[in-house]
Design a protein around this motif. Structure first.
Motif: not given
Length: 209
Positions: A75-100
């Motif tokens: 998720v962080e290697l595939d997107r450009p720019g600084p690897s901020y954790l908050v952006d990573t978590l938003r992308l993962l939540r979007k992919e996996w949903g809230t039931d994780v």
């Protein structure tokens, strides 16, 4: 409910302390899997030379190959720019949903700086737990914890402390040892050591691969 551990880092290179940390947390919290997230452009390490992303990813793949509970996210290697954790978590939540359930691992030495991270309150909102592992020299202090809670309300409610075996191994020291032609055997998985030698990584302390 699916319960996932997240371990981010540059992994430059990955070493046995990383792997022990991940496995100790996985077992202690009964997580279904542990996902390693190699950083693309770590904002806190801007300006420092590091091995190219494909090398760091390849070393992580080699290091975790024998553990069926360990996987990798790009998720962080595939997107450009600084690897901020908050952006990573938003992308993962979007992919996996809230039931994780998401548990992110940091070292005890990093906890004191957590309120200064990029959008720390939003990071906490996305996480089930902020897992703090005991590293060499770390001491849990109620006074410090109270100060952290004052700086970032709700932080200590999300913190989960997990003790781990104390191995004083760091990627910084490993890079220095390689540049100085000193051994790294038994500090990294054998396959990682072979990869470093084959690709001549970290040959000098300032070299960008």
């Amino acid at each position: 409910m699916r319960s996932i551990g997240l371990m981010g880092g540059t992994f430059d290179p990955i070493h046995h302390a990383h792997l022990i940390m991940a496995e100790e947390v996985r077992v202690a919290l009964n997580l279904s899997e542990m996902i390693f997230i190699p950083a693309g452009e770590p904002p806190h390490k801007a300006g420092r030379h590091q091995a190219a992303a494909q090398h760091r990813l390849a070393m992580v793949e080699l290091a975790i190959a024998s553990n069926p509970h360990f996987t990798i996210s790009l998720v962080e290697l595939d997107r450009p720019g600084p690897s901020y954790l908050v952006d990573t978590l938003r992308l993962l939540r979007k992919e996996w949903g809230t039931d994780v359930e998401l548990s992110f691992i940091i070292g005890g030495d990093s906890l004191k700086d957590f309120p200064d991270w990029h959008q720390p309150a939003e990071i906490l909102a996305q996480l089930t737990r902020l897992v703090v592992v005991h590293r060499p020299g770390y001491e849990d202090s109620p006074i410090n914890n109270q100060q952290l809670e004052t700086r970032l309300p709700g932080l200590m409610q999300k913190v989960c402390l997990v003790p781990i075996p104390q191995l004083d191994i760091s990627s910084t020291d490993l890079r220095r040892r390689i540049a100085e032609k000193r051994p790294i055997k038994y500090q990294v998985p054998e396959a990682v050591e072979e990869y470093i030698l084959t690709h001549n990584l970290y040959h000098t302390s300032t070299e960008s691969q």
